[in-house]
Design an enzyme around this catalytic site. Structure first.
Site, mmCIF file in Angstrom:
data_model
loop_
_atom_site.group_PDB
_atom_site.id
_atom_site.type_symbol
_atom_site.label_atom_id
_atom_site.label_comp_id
_atom_site.label_asym_id
_atom_site.label_seq_id
_atom_site.Cartn_x
_atom_site.Cartn_y
_atom_site.Cartn_z
ATOM 1 N N TRP A 148 34.939 56.928 66.393
ATOM 2 C CA TRP A 148 35.965 57.775 65.763
ATOM 3 C C TRP A 148 35.705 58.011 64.273
ATOM 4 C CZ3 TRP A 148 37.535 54.808 61.847
ATOM 5 C CH2 TRP A 148 37.502 53.413 62.022
ATOM 6 N N ASN A 149 34.818 57.245 63.661
ATOM 7 C CA ASN A 149 34.725 57.356 62.196
ATOM 8 C C ASN A 149 34.041 58.642 61.736
ATOM 9 O OD1 ASN A 149 32.261 56.390 63.060
ATOM 10 N ND2 ASN A 149 31.991 54.937 61.393
ATOM 11 N N LYS A 172 30.885 60.824 75.783
ATOM 12 C CA LYS A 172 32.271 60.349 75.715
ATOM 13 C C LYS A 172 32.608 59.987 74.268
ATOM 14 C CE LYS A 172 35.650 57.002 76.450
ATOM 15 N NZ LYS A 172 35.971 57.025 75.015
ATOM 16 N N PRO A 173 33.348 60.866 73.589
ATOM 17 C CA PRO A 173 33.772 60.540 72.227
ATOM 18 C C PRO A 173 34.902 59.512 72.268
ATOM 19 C CG PRO A 173 34.712 62.638 72.921
ATOM 20 C CD PRO A 173 33.826 62.177 74.052
ATOM 21 N N GLY A 226 28.594 52.142 67.932
ATOM 22 C CA GLY A 226 29.849 51.382 67.957
ATOM 23 C C GLY A 226 29.582 49.936 67.595
ATOM 24 N N GLU A 248 23.201 52.023 67.973
ATOM 25 C CA GLU A 248 23.482 52.072 66.537
ATOM 26 C C GLU A 248 24.760 51.269 66.352
ATOM 27 O OE1 GLU A 248 24.995 52.662 63.392
ATOM 28 O OE2 GLU A 248 25.160 54.836 63.585
ATOM 29 N N LEU A 249 24.587 50.007 65.911
ATOM 30 C CA LEU A 249 25.695 49.051 65.979
ATOM 31 C C LEU A 249 26.214 48.690 64.579
ATOM 32 C CD1 LEU A 249 24.091 46.939 68.855
ATOM 33 C CD2 LEU A 249 25.600 48.910 69.031
ATOM 34 N N CYS A 282 29.546 52.399 59.153
ATOM 35 C CA CYS A 282 28.668 51.247 59.440
ATOM 36 C C CYS A 282 27.755 50.951 58.261
ATOM 37 C CB CYS A 282 27.789 51.535 60.650
ATOM 38 S SG CYS A 282 28.721 51.973 62.080
ATOM 39 N N GLU A 378 32.001 42.874 59.423
ATOM 40 C CA GLU A 378 32.170 44.227 58.891
ATOM 41 C C GLU A 378 33.616 44.412 58.445
ATOM 42 O OE1 GLU A 378 30.981 46.968 61.959
ATOM 43 O OE2 GLU A 378 29.837 48.123 60.528
HETATM 44 C C1 SIN Z 1 28.026 55.364 60.755
HETATM 45 O O1 SIN Z 1 28.953 54.884 60.158
HETATM 46 O O2 SIN Z 1 27.635 54.860 61.795
HETATM 47 C C2 SIN Z 1 27.289 56.598 60.316
HETATM 48 C C3 SIN Z 1 27.303 56.859 58.893
HETATM 49 C C4 SIN Z 1 26.395 57.981 58.486
HETATM 50 O O3 SIN Z 1 25.809 58.692 59.297
HETATM 51 O O4 SIN Z 1 26.257 58.152 57.296
#
Ligand code: SIN
Length: 474
Positions: A148-149, A172-173, A226, A248-249, A282, A378
Site C-alpha cells: 500500500w505504500n 494483487k494490490p 512486502g 523485495e522485503l 522500505c 523497521e
Molecule cells: C519501497 O518502499 O519498497 C519502495 C521505495 C521506492 O521505490 O523508492
C-alpha cells in the site's frame, strides 16, 4: 467522485464476491455468498493470463513498446486524477502522489524501451561443427503482490518488466489501496493492451490469494513486495512448484554522517530519506549514525528542519507528511518509541501529539543503541532514531549489524572513505551524499533478509526471462 474524474467504468470492477473482485470477470464465477467460491475468480484471472500469454509473447518488442507507451502516455495525461485518487486512499501529500505517478510511469517507459534490447548470445563451442546460441524467453504467467505504500509505482514496476518480456500478469494490490491499482488497469485497457495480459484482483483475503499464487502450477513466477515475514511464507509455499521468485522485503537503512560530510547536504538528505511518505518506505532511513565530532551540529540543524514539517491532510497545500496508513500503524510506531525510551533512548523532539487515529507528528530520539528494537525493526513511521559513533570501522559495524540489507546512506566528502565504505556496507543499494536513490534506470533490491531479485535497470528484465541454450550440429 474520483471515478467520475477518471471516467472509469467502475461497475465493471465491482463484481463482488465478499472477498474478491476482478476486472472483466464473469459474475457467475463469484456467486457463492459464503465465500466458498471466492478463489475461483483468482483462478479465472490466472486462466485468462495463461491464454493471453500465448499470443502476447508473439508480438514483436516494437509492438509491445507501442502499447506500453500508449499506456504510459495515458497515465501521464491523467496524472492529476490518479494523484488525487492516491492521496485519498493512501494519504500521502498530493505533491508526493504526483511524484509517484511519474515515478511509476517511468518504469513503464524504461521497460518498454528495454523490451527492444532483450539480447541473446553466441558462445564458441568446445566441439567442432557445433554452435552454441543463447536466447531469452518469457517465463510465462507472473503473479504479483504489491503493498500500500506505493500503490502505483510498486505495481507499475512489476507489471512493466513482466509484459515487456512477453509475459502476462495476475496482480494483487494491497486491500488498503485497491483503487489506484484498478485505475492503472483501466488505463492499460484504454491503451489497447489486450484483455488477459494485465489482470488485477482485489481482495481482503490476502493469505489465501498468496497461497493460491504460490502453489498454482500455471503461475511461473511470483514477485512480492512486502514484509520479510510474508516473503518467507510465500517462499515456503512456492517450494512445491519450485517457482521463480523475486522478493523485495523489509529494510533497516542506516544513514551515516561522517565528520568530513557537508553537514547542510546531509541534513537535507536525512529529511528526505526519513520522512518520504511519512517514513513508510522500505528504504527510509531507520537509524541515524552520526560522528561524535559533528553530532551536535548535525542534530540541532536536523531538529530545526523537522520542526518545519507540516503534518496533516495530504490534500492541503503545504503539508509535508500525511497520515499513516491505518490506526494500527500509528500504535505500532508509538509502541516502538515507548519501548526504546524504556531501554534508554531520550526524546529530543516530539512534534505535538495528535489524538487523530492516523496522524503522527515527527519524533526525534537520541541515545539509541543498536540492540534496541527501534534500531533493529523497521519503524515505518516519522521517527528518527539517532546514535553516535567514533570511528569509521565502528560505523560500518553498526550499519551492518542487522538482518536486513536493502538500502544504506552515508555522507562524506573524502574520496577514499567513499570507496571504502561503499564496498563495506552489506546492502543492495547505497546512497552516497544522496537521500533519494529510487530511479527506474537503477537496480532496486536487497540482500540478506531484504530479499533478492532486482526491479528497474537493464538488469530488471532478467528476473522475468528464462535462459535457453540451443546447441546446433552442422
Ligand atoms: C519501497 O518502499 O519498497 C519502495 C521505495 C521506492 O521505490 O523508492
Amino acid at each position: 467522485m474520483l471515478f467520475l474524474l477518471l471516467k472509469l467504468p467502475l461497475q465493471q470492477y465491482l463484481i463482488y464476491c465478499r472477498h474478491c473482485h476482478v476486472a472483466d470477470a464473469s459474475p457467475s464465477l463469484c456467486n457463492d455468498d459464503n465465500g466458498g467460491n471466492k478463489l475461483s475468480i483468482v483462478e479465472a484471472a490466472i486462466s485468462a493470463a495463461k491464454t493471453a500469454q500465448a499470443s502476447w509473447q508473439l508480438l514483436t518488442a516494437y509492438q509491445r513498446y507501442d502499447l506500453m507507451m500508449a499506456w504510459h502516455d495515458l497515465i501521464m495525461s491523467n496524472k492529476q486524477d490518479l494523484a488525487l485518487l492516491m492521496t485519498l486512499e493512501q494519504g500521502k501529500p498530493l505533491a508526493e502522489s504526483m511524484g509517484e505517478i511519474a515515478y511509476g510511469a517511468s518504469y513503464i517507459k524504461w521497460f518498454a524501451e528495454e523490451a527492444k534490447r532483450i539480447y541473446g548470445d553466441t558462445i564458441p563451442s568446445l566441439n567442432a561443427n557445433q554452435s552454441i546460441k543463447v536466447i531469452k524467453q518469457p517465463v510465462g504467467v507472473v503473479a504479483a503482490i504489491t503493498p500500500w505504500n506505493f500503490p502505483n509505482a510498486m505495481l507499475a514496476r512489476k507489471i512493466a518488466p513482466t509484459i515487456a518480456a512477453g509475459n502476462t500478469i495476475v496482480a494483487k494490490p494491497s486491500e488498503d489501496t485497491p483503487l489506484s491499482a484498478l485505475a492503472l488497469g483501466e488505463l492499460a485497457k484504454r491503451a489497447g493492451i489486450p484483455a488477459g495480459v494485465i489482470n488485477i484482483i482485489v481482495g481482503t483475503d490476502s493469505k489465501s490469494i498468496g497461497e493460491l499464487f504460490s502453489r498454482h502450477k500455471d503461475i511461473n513466477k511470483l514477485t512480492f513486495t512486502g514484509s520479510t515475514r510474508v516473503g518467507k511464507l510465500l517462499m515456503e509455499q512456492s517450494a512445491s512448484t519450485l517457482k521463480r521468485l523475486s522478493m523485495e522485503l523489509g529494510g533497516n537503512a542506516p544513514f551515516i554522517v561522517f565528520e568530513d560530510a557537508d553537514i547542510a547536504a546531509a541534513v537535507d538528505g536525512a529529511i528526505q530519506a526519513k520522512f518520504r511518505n511519512s517514513g513508510q518506505t522500505c528504504v527510509c532511513a531507520n537509524r541515524f549514525l552520526i560522528h561524535d565530532s559533528i553530532y551536535d551540529s548535525f542534530v540541532s540543524r536536523f531538529v530545526e528542519k523537522v520542526k518545519q514539517l507540516k503534518v496533516g491532510n495530504g490534500l492541503e497545500e503545504g503539508v509535508h507528511l500525511g497520515p499513516l496508513i491505518h490506526p494500527q500503524a500509528k500504535t505500532k510506531v508509538l509502541e516502538l518509541v515507548t519501548k526504546s525510551i524504556k531501554q534508554g533512548a531520550k526524546v529530543l523532539y516530539d512534534g505535538h501529539s495528535s489524538k487523530h487515529h492516523t496522524i503522527l507528528h515527527p519524533i526525534v530520539l537520541t541515545d539509541v543503541t543498536n540492540d534496541m528494537d527501534i534500531a533493529q525493526l523497521e519503524i515505518f513511521g516519522p521517527v528518527a532514531a539517532i546514535q553516535k559513533f567514533e570511528t569509521e570501522q565502528q560505523a560500518i559495524a553498526l550499519a551492518n549489524d542487522t538482518q536486513y540489507g536493502l538500502a544504506a546512506y552515508f555522507y562524506s566528502q573524502n574520496l577514499s572513505r567513499v570507496e571504502r565504505v561503499s564496498t563495506s556496507l552489506a546492502f543492495g543499494m547505497v546512497g552516497i551524499n544522496e537521500g533519494i536513490i529510487s530511479n527506474a534506470a537503477a537496480p532496486f533490491g536487497g540482500i540478506k533478509e531484504s530479499g533478492f531479485g532486482r526491479e528497474g535497470s537493464y538488469l530488471g528484465l532478467d528476473d522475468y526471462l528464462n535462459i535457453k541454450y540451443l546447441c546446433t550440429r552442422f
